[in-house]
Design an enzyme around this catalytic site. Sequence first.
Site, PDB file in Angstrom:
ATOM      1  N   ILE A 296      16.682 -21.780  -1.217  1.00  0.00           N
ATOM      2  CA  ILE A 296      17.223 -21.322   0.055  1.00  0.00           C
ATOM      3  C   ILE A 296      16.762 -22.268   1.160  1.00  0.00           C
ATOM      4  CG2 ILE A 296      17.288 -19.404   1.701  1.00  0.00           C
ATOM      5  CD1 ILE A 296      16.794 -17.518  -0.625  1.00  0.00           C
TER       6      ILE A 296
ATOM      7  N   ASP B  47       0.836  -1.191   0.000  1.00  0.00           N
ATOM      8  CA  ASP B  47       0.000   0.000   0.000  1.00  0.00           C
ATOM      9  C   ASP B  47       0.879   1.252   0.000  1.00  0.00           C
ATOM     10  OD1 ASP B  47      -2.741   1.280   0.526  1.00  0.00           O
ATOM     11  OD2 ASP B  47      -1.505   2.085   2.153  1.00  0.00           O
TER      12      ASP B  47
ATOM     13  N   TYR C 263       4.420 -17.180 -11.270  1.00  0.00           N
ATOM     14  CA  TYR C 263       5.624 -16.923 -10.491  1.00  0.00           C
ATOM     15  C   TYR C 263       6.805 -16.631 -11.403  1.00  0.00           C
ATOM     16  CZ  TYR C 263       9.602 -17.867  -7.395  1.00  0.00           C
ATOM     17  OH  TYR C 263      10.769 -17.789  -6.689  1.00  0.00           O
TER      18      TYR C 263
ATOM     19  N   THR D  65      15.192 -22.905   4.033  1.00  0.00           N
ATOM     20  CA  THR D  65      14.237 -22.332   4.984  1.00  0.00           C
ATOM     21  C   THR D  65      13.297 -23.420   5.481  1.00  0.00           C
ATOM     22  OG1 THR D  65      12.572 -21.802   3.299  1.00  0.00           O
ATOM     23  CG2 THR D  65      14.306 -20.161   3.697  1.00  0.00           C
ATOM     24  N   PRO D  66      12.659 -23.211   6.620  1.00  0.00           N
ATOM     25  CA  PRO D  66      11.680 -24.192   7.104  1.00  0.00           C
ATOM     26  C   PRO D  66      10.573 -24.466   6.094  1.00  0.00           C
ATOM     27  CG  PRO D  66      12.259 -22.678   8.860  1.00  0.00           C
ATOM     28  CD  PRO D  66      12.913 -22.148   7.612  1.00  0.00           C
TER      29      PRO D  66
END
Length: 224
Positions: free
Chosen positions: A181, A57, A148, A183-184
């Site tokens: 990457i 925004d 994507y 990451t969890p």
Amino acid sequence: MSWTVVVAGGTGALGAAVTAEFLQSGWRVVVPGRTEESLARLGTHPALNPVLADPFDPAGTADVVALATSDEAAPLTALVNLVGGFASGPRVHETPIDDFEEQLRLNLRPTYLMTQAVLPHLLTAGGGAIVCTASGAALRPFSGAAGYITAKAGVLAFADALHAEYAHDGIRVNTIIPATIDTPANRAAMPKADPGKWSPPAQVAVVVRTLVETEGFAGGHLPV
């Protein structure tokens, strides 16, 4: 004198590592978050400046920049754009246009708005650095993620446009192109993969800080 960097997306797994890297290197770091909970996960640090704001925004990005420019002893000189997201699904003929457009919104809108809000201050300061985040998928497409892939290719094109428009103003724009990457979220999504082959967030964070701090390097697309 210290300097200020805005890390948009600084509450995520990579963002937290990037935020920590800049703090450890003596930067004042402004991190927007859409919830108090996400900001609380960053912990506390004397140079960490969290702000409840929506980077999707224009009013939210204005709030971020207002905080980032509030300390005259630490001028705003850098922006790191990490906000984005991934979604996969069926092929194009089976994917609703709303799903496609959501990926464009998620990966391009906050990058554009944060950059637009920061640029006037970098121009006034006589220069600075911007780092954007694309994806290897933009260069090596695969089936089921057209939205994507298109959005991340758009990030590359947007960064190139910024370089063309602002390089003569001393504003350096570079793009990181991460592989997977560690990451969890990625471990949960790909339980059979070998995370030993993935990039640790802290390693990517060092690259981001180096790009921000290295004068003379601009217009690059850097795989990490």
